[in-house]
Design an enzyme around this catalytic site. Structure first.
Site, short mmCIF file in Angstrom:
data_model
loop_
_atom_site.label_atom_id
_atom_site.label_comp_id
_atom_site.label_asym_id
_atom_site.label_seq_id
_atom_site.Cartn_x
_atom_site.Cartn_y
_atom_site.Cartn_z
N LYS A 116 48.91 43.95 60.53
CA LYS A 116 49.65 43.15 60.82
C LYS A 116 49.74 42.10 60.94
CE LYS A 116 49.95 40.00 65.79
NZ LYS A 116 50.45 39.51 64.84
N CYS A 427 38.85 13.11 33.26
CA CYS A 427 37.78 11.96 32.41
C CYS A 427 37.56 12.00 30.79
CB CYS A 427 35.72 12.14 32.71
SG CYS A 427 34.89 11.98 31.79
#
Length: 670
Positions: A116, A427
């Site tokens: 579908k 970082c």
């Protein structure tokens, strides 16, 4: 018919065949360049002879003027919707209703089963084989005229591929946008500061309803046919599956996943197969459509209200739901990437309860214009991490809070940096940050870095998990008592590990730089940095301009190195490593123009004691040599370490110059 008309007809016929092979069969017989050549030839002829131009020519997909609005088209045969099933029980009840209604029940019942597709239903009318009209489904009775836009879709034939076309044929299908095309479309929109689409279905809908077909033509839309409405002047096959195959034979694309299934159990097997394949199909589906295959049985079963009795949509669990964004946390990945994670009011999506979803990066937060407290659309597809794909801004509460991207790492408080041109912020505390600790340590001890034998990944995992080490320098502070308390670490293994750590203290500057794990700094770059700056202090103090003087160090890599040394936590760890006795001798390498190996082919064999094989290879390449893996008559030098084998023997047989490791080092150092 004139020669020009014949030439035009032949070109159009050839191009239609190539389009059919490419878009329907997915098996092109000629390269794109040949199609393009013939297309331009046809276009040029049509410009020279506009009196022979036809609306079904391959050149006429685009060119219509923008519309002021869409006119309405009434469907001669209504485009009905389907009833839904959401469980095996509901599907079995559907089958039972069919069995109870049929007078002569075939055993087993045969179903035509299809994915579908999550797109838009359309109707396309061909008159005498020529595309004449196209409409949206609308309310099932009346749709909008989208003929000009449908003509732009590359896999929709403007003329049917048959010499005996039906007088009138209405093809019904779904228009959708594959994932790859959707991603390209949104990428282009971002690059040009245009509005992006939330999902492929919205993109397909927005593209089909464009008033300007020239815009639609640039959208990567695809049609898959699923049925026939009007059919005049043709004897159609007597089963649904055969009708789809007939459509395919005359140039209309159908989905390749369509399957015939005998009985309910096979149908349910198809449902599960498609559900499992869902994430790899390359386009969105939201379930399966299951139809009685025999057209006579379809006619006997008939319709109820606005749906057929002979078909049902067995839907997958919903992949999208609405929920509230309660907060955003920022996580640090093993490479230092900072990822915003949405903390959600728990919601059931695609079979699981979702309470977290990724927001990817700062750009995504800005694109979504999202705030804490918003009502958001959550999507979960297959095994993909749930993500927020949309925000209902009209529901934003007065107390909604903006999402502030942190400037310092939430784990180690090191500075967060985002390099220009990159989406990810990171970082900078690579040697210090707990979130990056395991990966940083595993890299540090690896063979190409500090080469610490006996200290592998599993030992690193144990040491970090028990909080016995936090930085690479802590490795050199381990003792026998600490190591022997670990799992699978006897006294002998512990002694070997400690001996390896002690031996590793004597290294090279290049290895040490590589071991630090600076992003984008590989073995060759580390060697170039060591040769250029000579000392660690000189490297540490270098500015961006000086860093970019090093071979193979561009702006991005220079930024990485510069930022690494500006983070105090990293500097502290390096100083601690030196304090623990890590050291190296300065080896200054000759410039490429001064050495023996420039433009020569060199083979390395045996074990080198003063540097690794890869380090020697990188060094030779820096000096302008080509390093080969085998000895031949084209080899200029063989560098032989300990336990050299067949390569050394072959070099001697071919009278190729052989250098020991000491002779090699003497040639390359000042």
């Amino acid at each position: 018919m004139t020669n020009i008309q014949t030439q035009l007809d032949n070109l159009r016929k050839t191009l239609r065949q190539y389009e059919y092979e490419y878009h329907v069969l997915d098996n092109p017989s000629v390269p794109d360049s040949e199609y393009d050549r013939l297309f331009h030839q046809l276009k040029a002829l049509e410009l020279e002879h506009p009196e022979f131009l036809t609306s079904d020519s391959p050149t006429q997909r685009v060119g219509a003027k923008p519309l002021s609005g869409f006119s309405q088209i009434r469907h001669e045969i209504p485009m009905l919707s389907l009833d839904n099933a959401f469980s095996d029980t509901e599907f079995n009840a559907f089958v039972k209703r069919i069995e109870d209604r049929l007078i002569l029940l075939p055993k087993p019942l045969t179903f035509c089963c299809e994915p579908k597709l999550d797109g838009l239903a359309v109707s396309i009318l061909y008159v005498n084989g020529v595309l004449t009209q196209a409409a949206t489904r609308g309310d099932g009775s009346t749709g909008e005229d989208i003929t000009a836009n449908i003509r732009t879709i590359r896999n929709v034939p403007l003329q049917l591929l048959t010499d005996n076309p039906p007088a009138r044929l209405e093809v019904r299908g779904e228009v959708f946008m594959p994932h790859a095309g959707f991603e390209r479309l949104n990428k282009y929109a971002l690059e040009h500061n245009e509005k992006t689409f939330a999902n492929p279905r919205n993109a397909a809908a927005g593209s089909l309803r464009q008033l300007d077909p020239n815009i639609t033509s640039k959208r990567p839309l695809v049609l898959n046919a699923y049925g026939i409405g009007i059919a005049e002047g043709v004897d159609l096959p007597t089963t649904h599956y055969d009708r789809l195959q007939w459509l395919k034979s005359i140039g209309i694309p159908v989905n390749p996943e369509i399957r015939l299934c005998n009985g309910a159990d096979e149908v349910l097997g198809f449902y599960r197969d498609i559900q499992n394949k869902r994430s790899s199909l390359g386009y969105d589906i939201d379930g399966t459509v299951l139809k009685i295959n025999d057209i006579a049985l379809q006619n006997e079963l008939g319709f109820i209200s606005k749906a057929p009795r002979w078909a049902i949509a067995y839907k997958f669990p919903a992949q999208e739901e609405l929920t509230l964004l309660n907060d955003v946390e920022f996580q640090v990945g093993r490479t230092g990437a900072i990822t915003p994670v949405a903390k959600l009011e728990p919601v059931f999506v695609a079979g699981v309860t979702v309470s977290n979803a990724t927001l990817h990066n700062g750009d995504e937060i800005e694109r979504l214009n999202i705030a804490i407290g918003d009502t958001v659309v959550i999507r979960r597809a297959g095994d993909v991490i749930p993500q927020i794909i949309g925000v209902l801004h009209e529901r934003r509460p007065d107390n909604a809070k903006p999402i502030i991207f942190p400037t310092n790492c939430p784990v180690c408080d090191s500075q967060i940096i985002r390099i220009e041109g990159e989406a990810v912020a990171r970082c900078t505390g690579g040697l210090f940050c707990a979130a990056q600790r395991k990966e940083a340590l595993k890299h540090f001890v690896s063979r190409k870095a500090m080469d610490i034998d006996g200290v592998g990944g599993k030992l690193i995992e144990q040491l970090v998990d028990r909080e016995l080490i936090h930085t690479p320098a802590d490795l050199f502070k381990l003792d026998l008592t600490t190591l022997t308390r670990l799992e699978r670490m006897g006294a002998k293994s512990a002694e070997n590990a400690l001996n390896s750590l002690e031996n590793a203290k004597s290294t090279t500057l290049a290895r040490f730089i590589f071991a630090l794990g600076i992003r984008e700094v590989g073995e060759a770059t580390a060697l170039n940095l060591a040769n250029h700056f000579k000392t660690l202090d000189a490297l540490k103090d270098a500015n961006l301009e000086e860093l970019q003087q090093v071979p193979d160090v561009g702006e991005v890599v220079a930024n990485r190195i510069f930022i690494f040394w500006r983070e105090a936590h990293n500097v502290a760890v390096v100083e601690d490593l030196i304090a623990q006795g890590v050291h190296w001798e300065t080896v200054e390498v000759k410039e490429a123009s001064e050495n023996l190996f420039k433009d020569k082919t060199v083979v390395l064999t045996g074990t080198l004691t003063q540097m690794g094989r890869n380090e020697a290879k990188a060094l030779l390449q820096q000096l302008g040599a080509k390093v080969s893996g085998s000895v031949s008559s084209k080899t200029d030098f063989v560098i032989a370490g300990d336990a050299a084998g067949s390569k050394l023997a072959k070099a001697q047989e071919l009278n190729i110059t052989v250098l020991t490791e000491e002779e090699f080092l003497a040639q390359i150092t000042r």
